[in-house]
Design a protein around this motif. Structure first.
Motif, PDB file in Angstrom:
ATOM      1  N   GLU A  74       4.299   8.436 -14.476  1.00 27.08           N
ATOM      2  CA  GLU A  74       3.298   7.521 -15.002  1.00 27.08           C
ATOM      3  C   GLU A  74       3.923   6.153 -15.245  1.00 27.08           C
ATOM      4  O   GLU A  74       3.316   5.113 -15.009  1.00 27.08           O
ATOM      5  CB  GLU A  74       2.748   8.064 -16.328  1.00 27.08           C
ATOM      6  N   LEU A  75       5.192   6.162 -15.701  1.00 22.01           N
ATOM      7  CA  LEU A  75       5.869   4.908 -15.984  1.00 22.01           C
ATOM      8  C   LEU A  75       6.141   4.121 -14.710  1.00 22.01           C
ATOM      9  O   LEU A  75       5.948   2.898 -14.659  1.00 22.01           O
ATOM     10  CB  LEU A  75       7.185   5.190 -16.724  1.00 22.01           C
ATOM     11  N   GLN A  76       6.572   4.838 -13.677  1.00 16.84           N
ATOM     12  CA  GLN A  76       6.813   4.165 -12.390  1.00 16.84           C
ATOM     13  C   GLN A  76       5.531   3.536 -11.854  1.00 16.84           C
ATOM     14  O   GLN A  76       5.526   2.407 -11.350  1.00 16.84           O
ATOM     15  CB  GLN A  76       7.379   5.145 -11.373  1.00 16.84           C
ATOM     16  N   CYS A  77       4.434   4.269 -11.971  1.00  9.37           N
ATOM     17  CA  CYS A  77       3.135   3.762 -11.461  1.00  9.37           C
ATOM     18  C   CYS A  77       2.715   2.528 -12.247  1.00  9.37           C
ATOM     19  O   CYS A  77       2.256   1.530 -11.668  1.00  9.37           O
ATOM     20  CB  CYS A  77       2.105   4.873 -11.584  1.00  9.37           C
ATOM     21  N   LEU A  78       2.913   2.594 -13.620  1.00  2.35           N
ATOM     22  CA  LEU A  78       2.537   1.453 -14.443  1.00  2.35           C
ATOM     23  C   LEU A  78       3.356   0.223 -14.069  1.00  2.35           C
ATOM     24  O   LEU A  78       2.840  -0.897 -13.976  1.00  2.35           O
ATOM     25  CB  LEU A  78       2.747   1.817 -15.922  1.00  2.35           C
ATOM     26  N   THR A  79       4.637   0.469 -13.824  1.00  2.00           N
ATOM     27  CA  THR A  79       5.520  -0.645 -13.487  1.00  2.00           C
ATOM     28  C   THR A  79       5.110  -1.320 -12.185  1.00  2.00           C
ATOM     29  O   THR A  79       5.033  -2.553 -12.067  1.00  2.00           O
ATOM     30  CB  THR A  79       6.964  -0.147 -13.374  1.00  2.00           C
ATOM     31  N   GLU A  80       4.819  -0.524 -11.120  1.00  2.00           N
ATOM     32  CA  GLU A  80       4.460  -1.083  -9.811  1.00  2.00           C
ATOM     33  C   GLU A  80       3.108  -1.798  -9.861  1.00  2.00           C
ATOM     34  O   GLU A  80       2.912  -2.848  -9.229  1.00  2.00           O
ATOM     35  CB  GLU A  80       4.427   0.020  -8.753  1.00  2.00           C
ATOM     36  N   VAL A  81       2.169  -1.170 -10.627  1.00  2.00           N
ATOM     37  CA  VAL A  81       0.848  -1.799 -10.735  1.00  2.00           C
ATOM     38  C   VAL A  81       0.972  -3.186 -11.344  1.00  2.00           C
ATOM     39  O   VAL A  81       0.401  -4.172 -10.838  1.00  2.00           O
ATOM     40  CB  VAL A  81      -0.113  -0.921 -11.555  1.00  2.00           C
TER      41      VAL A  81
ATOM     42  N   LYS B 117       0.838  -1.209   0.000  1.00  2.00           N
ATOM     43  CA  LYS B 117       0.000   0.000   0.000  1.00  2.00           C
ATOM     44  C   LYS B 117       0.871   1.257   0.000  1.00  2.00           C
ATOM     45  O   LYS B 117       0.569   2.243  -0.692  1.00  2.00           O
ATOM     46  CB  LYS B 117      -0.906  -0.011   1.239  1.00  2.00           C
ATOM     47  N   ARG B 118       1.976   1.241   0.758  1.00  2.00           N
ATOM     48  CA  ARG B 118       2.864   2.401   0.787  1.00  2.00           C
ATOM     49  C   ARG B 118       3.520   2.635  -0.578  1.00  2.00           C
ATOM     50  O   ARG B 118       3.692   3.785  -1.044  1.00  2.00           O
ATOM     51  CB  ARG B 118       3.948   2.204   1.851  1.00  2.00           C
ATOM     52  N   ILE B 119       3.897   1.528  -1.230  1.00  2.00           N
ATOM     53  CA  ILE B 119       4.506   1.646  -2.571  1.00  2.00           C
ATOM     54  C   ILE B 119       3.517   2.256  -3.542  1.00  2.00           C
ATOM     55  O   ILE B 119       3.867   3.173  -4.341  1.00  2.00           O
ATOM     56  CB  ILE B 119       4.977   0.260  -3.061  1.00  2.00           C
ATOM     57  N   MET B 120       2.271   1.811  -3.506  1.00  2.00           N
ATOM     58  CA  MET B 120       1.273   2.341  -4.431  1.00  2.00           C
ATOM     59  C   MET B 120       0.947   3.782  -4.113  1.00  2.00           C
ATOM     60  O   MET B 120       0.806   4.620  -5.039  1.00  2.00           O
ATOM     61  CB  MET B 120      -0.009   1.474  -4.358  1.00  2.00           C
ATOM     62  N   ASP B 121       0.880   4.153  -2.848  1.00  2.00           N
ATOM     63  CA  ASP B 121       0.615   5.564  -2.495  1.00  2.00           C
ATOM     64  C   ASP B 121       1.734   6.468  -2.995  1.00  2.00           C
ATOM     65  O   ASP B 121       1.492   7.576  -3.538  1.00  2.00           O
ATOM     66  CB  ASP B 121       0.482   5.695  -0.971  1.00  2.00           C
ATOM     67  N   ALA B 122       2.985   6.012  -2.823  1.00  2.00           N
ATOM     68  CA  ALA B 122       4.123   6.829  -3.264  1.00  2.00           C
ATOM     69  C   ALA B 122       4.144   6.955  -4.780  1.00  2.00           C
ATOM     70  O   ALA B 122       4.456   8.031  -5.339  1.00  2.00           O
ATOM     71  CB  ALA B 122       5.433   6.211  -2.763  1.00  2.00           C
ATOM     72  N   SER B 123       3.837   5.839  -5.478  1.00  2.00           N
ATOM     73  CA  SER B 123       3.838   5.867  -6.957  1.00  2.00           C
ATOM     74  C   SER B 123       2.781   6.810  -7.477  1.00  2.00           C
ATOM     75  O   SER B 123       3.000   7.535  -8.469  1.00  2.00           O
ATOM     76  CB  SER B 123       3.600   4.452  -7.514  1.00  2.00           C
ATOM     77  N   ILE B 124       1.617   6.814  -6.837  1.00  2.00           N
ATOM     78  CA  ILE B 124       0.521   7.661  -7.309  1.00  2.00           C
ATOM     79  C   ILE B 124       0.790   9.117  -6.986  1.00  2.00           C
ATOM     80  O   ILE B 124       0.547  10.022  -7.822  1.00  2.00           O
ATOM     81  CB  ILE B 124      -0.804   7.208  -6.675  1.00  2.00           C
ATOM     82  N   LYS B 125       1.330   9.420  -5.817  1.00  2.14           N
ATOM     83  CA  LYS B 125       1.506  10.817  -5.399  1.00  2.14           C
ATOM     84  C   LYS B 125       2.803  11.448  -5.953  1.00  2.14           C
ATOM     85  O   LYS B 125       2.828  12.620  -6.290  1.00  2.14           O
ATOM     86  CB  LYS B 125       1.525  10.905  -3.879  1.00  2.14           C
TER      87      LYS B 125
END
Length: 482
Positions: free
Chosen positions: A162-169, A150-158
């Motif tokens: 866009e590429l980092q978020c796509l990668t983590e998702v 959850k912390r990783i996804m919050d950091a990626s979104i905030k």
């Protein structure tokens, strides 16, 4: 009366000296007594002649010997009483010691059971707590993983691109099903455990079921048993009790000796009657049902079998203390410490004396309407229509078989203080006397008692006296063997 000078004076005329002796009345007297009271006596002699040689006479010697014997008997009885008192004190001490031993053993056993259940409790508690700790560890580990994601996804979104978020998702979606399955597996195996204690009924109801350490009984026996030939002695009728209704057939009378009393039952009139040892009526008690038998419990209580109930009665006040529902058919019965033995036709049944619960049954051939027991596993009952059997520890010790003509319908059975056995042959109209080993001693016709069909015979403890009932007339005879 003896004067100061040694002169013996007359009892009736104190101023007159004894001068003559009347042999007809065996009485020393004065001349005035001789003139007034003994003038018609043929054998009156002088006192000198009567007293000549009296000190060495046979009657004097025999009297002294008898007095010596009386004194010795009294001394022996006093010593027996003293010894009995000492024995009672010793027995009382032993009983108290036995109760203390039982109490300590019970406490020790309870402590042992308590420790065992505590050890079991500690073990089961440890196993449950260990399982809970393991479940918590697994859940905590999964929770840490989920929180990290959850912390990783919050950091990626905030803060991420866009590429980092796509990668983590895409990375976490690939792992999501795996951790989801782990969570489901752990949660599906979770248990809500509990610890409960259920005591056994015997422990839970200990106070209500167990009222006492045991049964305290008082047993008495005569210090001097009558010197009588029980196998050949003549039988005398001492007294006849008329407690029945002359117009009613089948009285089914029974009776016992209890302390200073004689207790008799009569079925048609539904009563138990109390007499003292002088045969004087004391009181009677009306019962709810007709009685068939009576048995001693202790010196203060007795039980009457009035089917379907066993009725406990206080002998002093002739008052019903308790009525127990037997729940088994019976006619004769006997109390033995903590049990009743019930007899009916082809079956004997043992009942607990307190709860009246059935302990065991024993099948007999037939006609076992009454039983004579000296112990729970030592008893005599009818084996067939013309015989009886003695059982010891479940095995037949002997069987006595007559013929229908000689012994027909055996009913009441009892033993005397020597162990001789007596059987009432109701329809053969006689009593069979056997040795303790079952050998015939003699057949006693009922006609010598003036009755038709003997029903119950009951001996007084350590005595030559017995009660005999007649089913037809309702009479109860008190007899003795001389």
């Amino acid at each position: 009366m003896v004067g100061k000078s040694g002169i013996v004076y007359c009892d009736e005329h104190p101023d007159k000296a004894i001068e003559v002796f009347c042999e007809d009345h065996s009485k020393p007297c004065c001349t005035l007594c001789a003139t007034i009271n003994h003038r018609k006596c043929e054998n009156v002699t002088t006192i000198d002649k009567a007293t000549s040689g009296i000190k060495t006479a046979t009657q004097t010697t025999e009297l002294c010997q008898e007095l010596q014997q009386f004194g010795q008997e009294i001394d022996d009885s006093l010593q027996n009483s003293k010894d009995n008192k000492t024995a009672i004190e010793t027995e009382s001490t032993k009983i108290i010691s036995e109760m203390n031993r039982l109490k300590n053993n019970i406490i020790k056993h309870l402590s042992k059971m308590e420790n065992e259940i505590k050890v079991e409790l500690s073990t089961k508690k440890g196993e449950i707590l260990k399982a809970i700790v393991n479940d918590v560890t697994d859940l905590t580990s999964l929770k840490c993983t989920v929180d990290n994601w959850k912390r990783i996804m919050d950091a990626s979104i905030k803060h991420g691109s866009e590429l980092q978020c796509l990668t983590e998702v895409n990375r976490l979606i690939g792992k999501k099903d795996g951790i989801g399955n782990q969570i489901k597996t752990v949660i599906s195996t979770l248990k809500t455990n509990s610890l409960k204690f259920k005591p056994f009924d015997s422990v839970k109801n200990f106070e209500s079921n167990e009222k006492s350490f045991g049964c305290l009984t008082v047993s008495g026996s005569l210090m001097h048993i009558p010197s009588v030939n029980m196998q050949a002695g003549k039988i005398d009728i001492v007294h006849v009790f008329n407690v029945g209704d002359e117009h009613t057939q089948s009285s089914f009378g029974s009776g016992i000796f209890l302390g200073n009393f004689i207790l008799l039952t009569n079925n048609p009139s539904q009563r138990v009657v109390k007499f003292n040892q002088e045969f004087v009526f004391q009181s009677q008690l009306k019962l709810p049902h007709g009685p068939y038998d009576i048995t001693k419990i202790d010196f203060t209580k007795f039980a009457v079998g009035a089917p379907p109930n066993i009725i406990i009665i206080d002998v002093k006040n002739m008052r019903i203390e308790k009525s127990l529902a037997a729940n088994v058919p019976f006619m004769g019965f006997q109390y033995l410490g903590s049990e009743y033995i019930m007899a009916h036709s082809g079956q004997l049944t043992w009942l607990d004396a307190s709860s009246v619960s059935r302990i065991k049954d024993c099948q007999t051939d037939t006609d076992s309407y009454y039983v004579c027991a000296t112990g729970r596993n030592d008893y005599i009952c009818a084996a067939n229509t013309s015989g009886v059997c003695k059982y010891v520890d479940g095995k037949a010790r002997f069987t006595y078989n007559g013929t229908v003509e000689l012994l027909n319908s055996p009913r009441g059975i009892d033993v005397d203080y020597e162990g001789n056995i007596y059987i009432c042959g109701c329809n053969s109209k006689n009593i069979h006397q056997l040795t303790k080993d079952g050998k015939l001693v003699r057949i006693i016709p009922a006609s010598i008692f003036g009755i038709s069909r003997p029903w119950i015979i009951r001996f007084e403890t350590n005595s030559n006296r017995f009660l005999l009932t007649d089913i037809d007339s309702g009479k109860v005879l008190l007899c003795q063997i001389c």
